[in-house]
Scaffold this active site. Sequence first.
Site, PDB file in Angstrom:
ATOM      1  N   LYS A 266       0.836  -1.205   0.000  1.00  0.00           N
ATOM      2  CA  LYS A 266       0.000   0.000   0.000  1.00  0.00           C
ATOM      3  C   LYS A 266       0.873   1.258   0.000  1.00  0.00           C
ATOM      4  O   LYS A 266       0.612   2.203  -0.745  1.00  0.00           O
ATOM      5  CB  LYS A 266      -0.933  -0.006   1.215  1.00  0.00           C
ATOM      6  CG  LYS A 266      -1.884   1.191   1.282  1.00  0.00           C
ATOM      7  CD  LYS A 266      -2.994   0.970   2.294  1.00  0.00           C
ATOM      8  CE  LYS A 266      -2.527   1.196   3.722  1.00  0.00           C
ATOM      9  NZ  LYS A 266      -2.502   2.628   4.080  1.00  0.00           N
TER      10      LYS A 266
ATOM     11  N   GLY B 237      -5.328   8.266   5.965  1.00  0.00           N
ATOM     12  CA  GLY B 237      -4.349   9.177   6.520  1.00  0.00           C
ATOM     13  C   GLY B 237      -3.179   9.386   5.583  1.00  0.00           C
ATOM     14  O   GLY B 237      -2.618  10.487   5.497  1.00  0.00           O
TER      15      GLY B 237
ATOM     16  N   ARG C  88      -7.219  13.245  13.116  1.00  0.00           N
ATOM     17  CA  ARG C  88      -5.812  12.864  12.928  1.00  0.00           C
ATOM     18  C   ARG C  88      -5.008  14.118  12.581  1.00  0.00           C
ATOM     19  O   ARG C  88      -5.272  14.792  11.583  1.00  0.00           O
ATOM     20  CB  ARG C  88      -5.691  11.781  11.856  1.00  0.00           C
ATOM     21  CG  ARG C  88      -6.501  10.535  12.208  1.00  0.00           C
ATOM     22  CD  ARG C  88      -6.338   9.421  11.206  1.00  0.00           C
ATOM     23  NE  ARG C  88      -4.981   8.875  11.247  1.00  0.00           N
ATOM     24  CZ  ARG C  88      -4.578   7.889  10.447  1.00  0.00           C
ATOM     25  NH1 ARG C  88      -5.402   7.365   9.560  1.00  0.00           N
ATOM     26  NH2 ARG C  88      -3.351   7.431  10.527  1.00  0.00           N
TER      27      ARG C  88
ATOM     28  N   SER D 165       4.462  11.336  12.888  1.00  0.00           N
ATOM     29  CA  SER D 165       4.407  10.563  11.647  1.00  0.00           C
ATOM     30  C   SER D 165       5.504  10.990  10.693  1.00  0.00           C
ATOM     31  O   SER D 165       5.766  12.185  10.534  1.00  0.00           O
ATOM     32  CB  SER D 165       3.042  10.756  10.969  1.00  0.00           C
ATOM     33  OG  SER D 165       3.004  10.118   9.709  1.00  0.00           O
TER      34      SER D 165
ATOM     35  N   ASP E 281       2.497  -0.437  12.214  1.00  0.00           N
ATOM     36  CA  ASP E 281       1.337  -1.070  11.595  1.00  0.00           C
ATOM     37  C   ASP E 281       1.203  -2.549  11.943  1.00  0.00           C
ATOM     38  O   ASP E 281       0.114  -3.119  11.832  1.00  0.00           O
ATOM     39  CB  ASP E 281       1.392  -0.916  10.073  1.00  0.00           C
ATOM     40  CG  ASP E 281       0.959   0.471   9.627  1.00  0.00           C
ATOM     41  OD1 ASP E 281       0.427   1.224  10.463  1.00  0.00           O
ATOM     42  OD2 ASP E 281       1.155   0.810   8.448  1.00  0.00           O
TER      43      ASP E 281
ATOM     44  N   LYS F 207      -3.655   6.625  15.015  1.00  0.00           N
ATOM     45  CA  LYS F 207      -3.968   5.870  13.795  1.00  0.00           C
ATOM     46  C   LYS F 207      -5.484   5.861  13.550  1.00  0.00           C
ATOM     47  O   LYS F 207      -6.224   6.649  14.128  1.00  0.00           O
ATOM     48  CB  LYS F 207      -3.416   4.448  13.928  1.00  0.00           C
ATOM     49  CG  LYS F 207      -1.900   4.377  13.978  1.00  0.00           C
ATOM     50  CD  LYS F 207      -1.296   4.667  12.624  1.00  0.00           C
ATOM     51  CE  LYS F 207       0.204   4.415  12.601  1.00  0.00           C
ATOM     52  NZ  LYS F 207       0.784   4.599  11.262  1.00  0.00           N
TER      53      LYS F 207
ATOM     54  N   ARG G 103      -4.598   2.444  18.522  1.00  0.00           N
ATOM     55  CA  ARG G 103      -4.113   1.068  18.378  1.00  0.00           C
ATOM     56  C   ARG G 103      -3.323   0.586  19.584  1.00  0.00           C
ATOM     57  O   ARG G 103      -2.669  -0.461  19.512  1.00  0.00           O
ATOM     58  CB  ARG G 103      -3.294   0.918  17.091  1.00  0.00           C
ATOM     59  CG  ARG G 103      -4.157   0.978  15.840  1.00  0.00           C
ATOM     60  CD  ARG G 103      -3.374   0.619  14.608  1.00  0.00           C
ATOM     61  NE  ARG G 103      -4.182   0.781  13.412  1.00  0.00           N
ATOM     62  CZ  ARG G 103      -3.672   0.935  12.188  1.00  0.00           C
ATOM     63  NH1 ARG G 103      -2.353   0.975  12.027  1.00  0.00           N
ATOM     64  NH2 ARG G 103      -4.477   1.073  11.150  1.00  0.00           N
TER      65      ARG G 103
ATOM     66  N   ARG H 208      -6.769  -2.863  10.324  1.00  0.00           N
ATOM     67  CA  ARG H 208      -5.732  -3.690  10.961  1.00  0.00           C
ATOM     68  C   ARG H 208      -6.244  -4.366  12.226  1.00  0.00           C
ATOM     69  O   ARG H 208      -5.745  -5.429  12.605  1.00  0.00           O
ATOM     70  CB  ARG H 208      -4.483  -2.853  11.232  1.00  0.00           C
ATOM     71  CG  ARG H 208      -3.926  -2.255   9.939  1.00  0.00           C
ATOM     72  CD  ARG H 208      -2.438  -2.131   9.907  1.00  0.00           C
ATOM     73  NE  ARG H 208      -2.016  -1.499   8.663  1.00  0.00           N
ATOM     74  CZ  ARG H 208      -1.844  -2.134   7.510  1.00  0.00           C
ATOM     75  NH1 ARG H 208      -2.053  -3.430   7.438  1.00  0.00           N
ATOM     76  NH2 ARG H 208      -1.461  -1.479   6.423  1.00  0.00           N
TER      77      ARG H 208
ATOM     78  N   LYS I 136     -10.272  -1.062   3.224  1.00  0.00           N
ATOM     79  CA  LYS I 136      -9.415   0.128   3.248  1.00  0.00           C
ATOM     80  C   LYS I 136      -8.045  -0.168   2.662  1.00  0.00           C
ATOM     81  O   LYS I 136      -7.472   0.650   1.940  1.00  0.00           O
ATOM     82  CB  LYS I 136      -9.286   0.638   4.682  1.00  0.00           C
ATOM     83  CG  LYS I 136      -8.564   1.965   4.818  1.00  0.00           C
ATOM     84  CD  LYS I 136      -8.590   2.434   6.260  1.00  0.00           C
ATOM     85  CE  LYS I 136      -8.123   3.876   6.387  1.00  0.00           C
ATOM     86  NZ  LYS I 136      -6.730   4.057   5.991  1.00  0.00           N
TER      87      LYS I 136
END
Length: 448
Positions: A13, A87, A115, A161, A324, A351, A355, A399, A424
């Site tokens: 991705k 995102g 976010r 990030s 991730d 995220k 998470r 996820r 997604k």
Amino acid sequence: MKPVIDITAPSSKSLSHRALICAALAEGESLLEGVLDSQDLTRTAGCLRLLGALITPQGGKLFVRGIGGKTGASAEGPVSMNVGESGTTCRLMAGVVTAIPGIYRIHGEGRIHDRPVAHLTDALTQQGVRVTFEEKSGYPPMVMSSPGLIGGEVTINLEQSSQYLSGLLLAAPLATGTTTIRLIGRSVASWPYVALTLDTMARFGVPVILERRILDDWHSCTHAEAAGLPPTDIRLVVHPAPYRAGAMRVEGDWSNASYFLAAGAVGTAPVRISGLSRQSAQGDRFMLEILSRMGASVEWQDDVVTVFPSALRGTQVDMNACPDIVPTVAAMAAFATGETIISGAAHLALKECDRILGPVTELSKAGVNIEARPDGMIIRGNGGLLPRSVDLCTYGDHRMAMSFSLLELGGISVNLDNPSCVAKSFPGFWDVWSLIRLGNGLGATHES
């Protein structure tokens, strides 16, 4: 031992986003093979089409006629870019569009308006971009008015990030002058993703100079040499240059392969995965190192990796560079004996869902002894799970849904509130997961 389950890894991705953007900014036609078909990539393609790029699917490939750094969008009013819940699309495109003079409205759906993007917009305002936040300061939706980028020195904070830097990097070659990007802050989140951006830019004819500070001088260095350095000792230099059209095949995705790698270790049948690069710059390739630390049997042959059912043990792992796969490792650790400590991932709270709290809350329902920490979690495994039926919340996070599927291999009947959220990043996940279920004697149908 049961027969080996054969799976082909889905396309990356992260690389798909970057390849599509570079091809769209180039002049001429590029051929992209293996671009991931997912909701997030559909959003990025839609944004690029609004800039005037022609993106045509044909025979499993994408033909992209780029804009050469000059938009074909209408000059009347702001260009409205709906990034959905992506995102990556939000942060990369928010950087990219500012290289092209115009007014752009960046907005989305779901949790995207919670976010943050302030560290990116702070850097862009240094380039003369005007940003108006419509609701909360530092968050989408926002309107960006750009005269085009001028270059010069820019500072940027990557504690939340690394996508902020990637968005700025992708735009920088289209500036009128050389751009020198200095990193600030205490740490860098997910540094390996910067390597994916640099590699993709280079493949489309735009090299970036990466330098580290030694005493009072700056010296060229590799991405690996920069990893772990204090942010203030890193800078990147981008000279004005046109993106060149070309061809690129997108490699397999280590993030989305992580569920199947883990399934090979915790299930009763080996899993053999093709399409992954052993030399990949993807940070989630670290999944193999985690498996090895936990005692899993892993075997490489050519470009195929096989993971065998193994008695796993707890471990300690800093997952700053590969957030991730934290949900995958948390679920896998429930099958291990001993304590697994996941640290270095405070940015997980930003995220698609939180998470850290998400896995802790839901895995607890399945009987997992798990505890949240500010930068991760502790899982205390006893070598397996007690069979039961549980209703689990995905929080609309792809996820979460995919990692919770691993519990089925421990005798848990998993009922997800929103299994379709996998679209997604991996629309075909449940079809592939049915191969894991069948190979482990569970039947093909996932309970949802």
